[in-house]
Design a protein around this motif. Sequence first.
Motif, PDB file in Angstrom:
ATOM      1  N   PRO A 186      40.859  33.214  37.888  1.00 20.58           N
ATOM      2  CA  PRO A 186      41.522  34.464  38.259  1.00 20.58           C
ATOM      3  C   PRO A 186      40.688  35.711  37.979  1.00 20.58           C
ATOM      4  CG  PRO A 186      42.480  33.556  36.254  1.00 20.58           C
ATOM      5  CD  PRO A 186      41.558  32.515  36.800  1.00 20.58           C
ATOM      6  N   ILE A 187      39.765  35.619  37.011  1.00 20.79           N
ATOM      7  CA  ILE A 187      38.897  36.763  36.693  1.00 20.79           C
ATOM      8  C   ILE A 187      37.451  36.364  36.972  1.00 20.79           C
ATOM      9  CG2 ILE A 187      38.150  38.395  34.925  1.00 20.79           C
ATOM     10  CD1 ILE A 187      40.739  37.826  33.416  1.00 20.79           C
ATOM     11  N   PRO A 188      36.803  36.984  37.964  1.00 22.39           N
ATOM     12  CA  PRO A 188      35.405  36.626  38.251  1.00 22.39           C
ATOM     13  C   PRO A 188      34.480  37.044  37.116  1.00 22.39           C
ATOM     14  CG  PRO A 188      36.100  38.498  39.584  1.00 22.39           C
ATOM     15  CD  PRO A 188      37.324  38.006  38.871  1.00 22.39           C
ATOM     16  N   VAL A 189      33.306  36.431  37.076  1.00 24.99           N
ATOM     17  CA  VAL A 189      32.372  36.653  35.966  1.00 24.99           C
ATOM     18  C   VAL A 189      32.045  38.129  35.783  1.00 24.99           C
ATOM     19  CG1 VAL A 189      30.034  36.212  35.141  1.00 24.99           C
ATOM     20  CG2 VAL A 189      31.363  34.349  36.145  1.00 24.99           C
ATOM     21  N   HIS A 190      31.796  38.842  36.878  1.00 29.23           N
ATOM     22  CA  HIS A 190      31.360  40.236  36.743  1.00 29.23           C
ATOM     23  C   HIS A 190      32.467  41.155  36.234  1.00 29.23           C
ATOM     24  CE1 HIS A 190      33.368  40.507  40.646  1.00 29.23           C
ATOM     25  NE2 HIS A 190      33.327  41.823  40.545  1.00 29.23           N
ATOM     26  N   LYS A 191      33.708  40.650  36.212  1.00 27.93           N
ATOM     27  CA  LYS A 191      34.835  41.441  35.715  1.00 27.93           C
ATOM     28  C   LYS A 191      35.166  41.136  34.252  1.00 27.93           C
ATOM     29  CE  LYS A 191      36.565  43.861  39.280  1.00 27.93           C
ATOM     30  NZ  LYS A 191      36.862  45.310  39.214  1.00 27.93           N
ATOM     31  N   GLN A 192      34.455  40.199  33.661  1.00 29.05           N
ATOM     32  CA  GLN A 192      34.716  39.860  32.271  1.00 29.05           C
ATOM     33  C   GLN A 192      34.331  41.028  31.355  1.00 29.05           C
ATOM     34  OE1 GLN A 192      36.303  37.297  31.161  1.00 29.05           O
ATOM     35  NE2 GLN A 192      36.386  36.088  33.054  1.00 29.05           N
ATOM     36  N   PRO A 193      35.141  41.315  30.328  1.00 28.47           N
ATOM     37  CA  PRO A 193      34.867  42.459  29.443  1.00 28.47           C
ATOM     38  C   PRO A 193      33.474  42.432  28.817  1.00 28.47           C
ATOM     39  CG  PRO A 193      37.070  41.604  29.037  1.00 28.47           C
ATOM     40  CD  PRO A 193      36.418  40.647  29.986  1.00 28.47           C
ATOM     41  N   ILE A 194      32.955  41.240  28.536  1.00 25.10           N
ATOM     42  CA  ILE A 194      31.658  41.142  27.874  1.00 25.10           C
ATOM     43  C   ILE A 194      30.538  41.715  28.735  1.00 25.10           C
ATOM     44  CG2 ILE A 194      31.229  38.811  28.739  1.00 25.10           C
ATOM     45  CD1 ILE A 194      30.170  40.264  25.316  1.00 25.10           C
ATOM     46  N   ILE A 195      30.689  41.651  30.069  1.00 25.08           N
ATOM     47  CA  ILE A 195      29.652  42.174  30.966  1.00 25.08           C
ATOM     48  C   ILE A 195      29.493  43.678  30.772  1.00 25.08           C
ATOM     49  CG2 ILE A 195      28.982  42.515  33.379  1.00 25.08           C
ATOM     50  CD1 ILE A 195      28.733  39.628  32.410  1.00 25.08           C
ATOM     51  N   GLU A 196      30.618  44.376  30.730  1.00 26.21           N
ATOM     52  CA  GLU A 196      30.554  45.829  30.540  1.00 26.21           C
ATOM     53  C   GLU A 196      30.054  46.176  29.147  1.00 26.21           C
ATOM     54  OE1 GLU A 196      33.235  49.799  31.508  1.00 26.21           O
ATOM     55  OE2 GLU A 196      34.155  47.809  31.573  1.00 26.21           O
ATOM     56  N   ILE A 224      27.881  44.528  27.404  1.00 27.55           N
ATOM     57  CA  ILE A 224      26.437  44.288  27.329  1.00 27.55           C
ATOM     58  C   ILE A 224      25.656  45.289  28.171  1.00 27.55           C
ATOM     59  CG2 ILE A 224      24.590  42.669  27.929  1.00 27.55           C
ATOM     60  CD1 ILE A 224      26.477  40.392  27.202  1.00 27.55           C
ATOM     61  N   TYR A 225      26.121  45.504  29.424  1.00 27.74           N
ATOM     62  CA  TYR A 225      25.331  46.293  30.375  1.00 27.74           C
ATOM     63  C   TYR A 225      25.819  47.729  30.548  1.00 27.74           C
ATOM     64  CZ  TYR A 225      23.483  41.695  31.524  1.00 27.74           C
ATOM     65  OH  TYR A 225      22.899  40.453  31.449  1.00 27.74           O
ATOM     66  N   GLY A 226      26.996  48.030  30.005  1.00 29.77           N
ATOM     67  CA  GLY A 226      27.496  49.397  30.094  1.00 29.77           C
ATOM     68  C   GLY A 226      28.153  49.730  31.413  1.00 29.77           C
ATOM     69  N   ILE A 227      28.132  48.813  32.364  1.00 29.69           N
ATOM     70  CA  ILE A 227      28.779  49.023  33.661  1.00 29.69           C
ATOM     71  C   ILE A 227      29.468  47.733  34.082  1.00 29.69           C
ATOM     72  CG2 ILE A 227      27.117  50.758  34.454  1.00 29.69           C
ATOM     73  CD1 ILE A 227      25.860  48.524  36.179  1.00 29.69           C
ATOM     74  N   GLN A 228      30.366  47.865  35.029  1.00 28.08           N
ATOM     75  CA  GLN A 228      30.994  46.695  35.623  1.00 28.08           C
ATOM     76  C   GLN A 228      30.625  46.692  37.102  1.00 28.08           C
ATOM     77  OE1 GLN A 228      35.428  46.112  35.619  1.00 28.08           O
ATOM     78  NE2 GLN A 228      34.878  44.655  34.015  1.00 28.08           N
TER      79      GLN A 228
END
Length: 234
Positions: free
Chosen positions: A177-187, A189-193
């Motif tokens: 239901p939540i794609p990888v790029h929408k996971q909280p950890i991505i933001e 680490i990278y500061g953006i979603q």
Amino acid sequence: HPVDMDPLLEIAKEKDIKIIEDCCQAHGAEYKEKKVGILGDIGVFSFFPSKNMTVGGDGGMLVTNNEKYGEELKLRRDHGRKSKYENELLGLNFRLNEIQAVIGREQLKYLEEWVEKRREIVNFYNDIFEKYPKVKTPSEKEWAKCSYYVYTIQIENRKSFIEYLHKEKIATGIYYPIPVHKQPIIEKIYGIQPKLPVTEEIVNKIVSLPLSPLLTDEELNRIKISINSYMGGI
């Protein structure tokens, strides 16, 4: 579905890049009549209880044709120990216990049979949805043999479809239901979603239907009747 490995292998050879195959949901799948997991440098399989084969609990396996990698991996799975009291490398405890190993070895005997049964059920579902062109079903490249961990379709009005099947006591799932790029950890680490509009559109349409080699003809026919009943009413 296996990835098209030949182009990746060519790039890896040219650039001296090592390839690790993620086969965690692809037990028994094939690429050009070769089993996945042996095409790259290391193959990784999961035996989590929901996978195509399991070990009666959490577990996994690494496979490799590289003797050097194999020896190092054996050490790292057991605290880096060369012998009982001698630690040669940093490692952790990734050992599988004997009972789980026995379950896995027994299940392995049936894996090919289970894969073929899964493929039969996929064809059964595909035949149902063939007359409903607005429903997108899984496709398979001519060079691939899928082992079908799940059977996932894309359908409009997913919510009402799921609700109808649940009313008929038929389970469904959404993977994921939540794609990888929408996971909280991505933001974090990278500061953006990132924005991936195609992925974000598809994730709202996907739904998976029951898929197990243990499904009976009676159960499959009940699913078929329910799907046709829903599709005929929209």
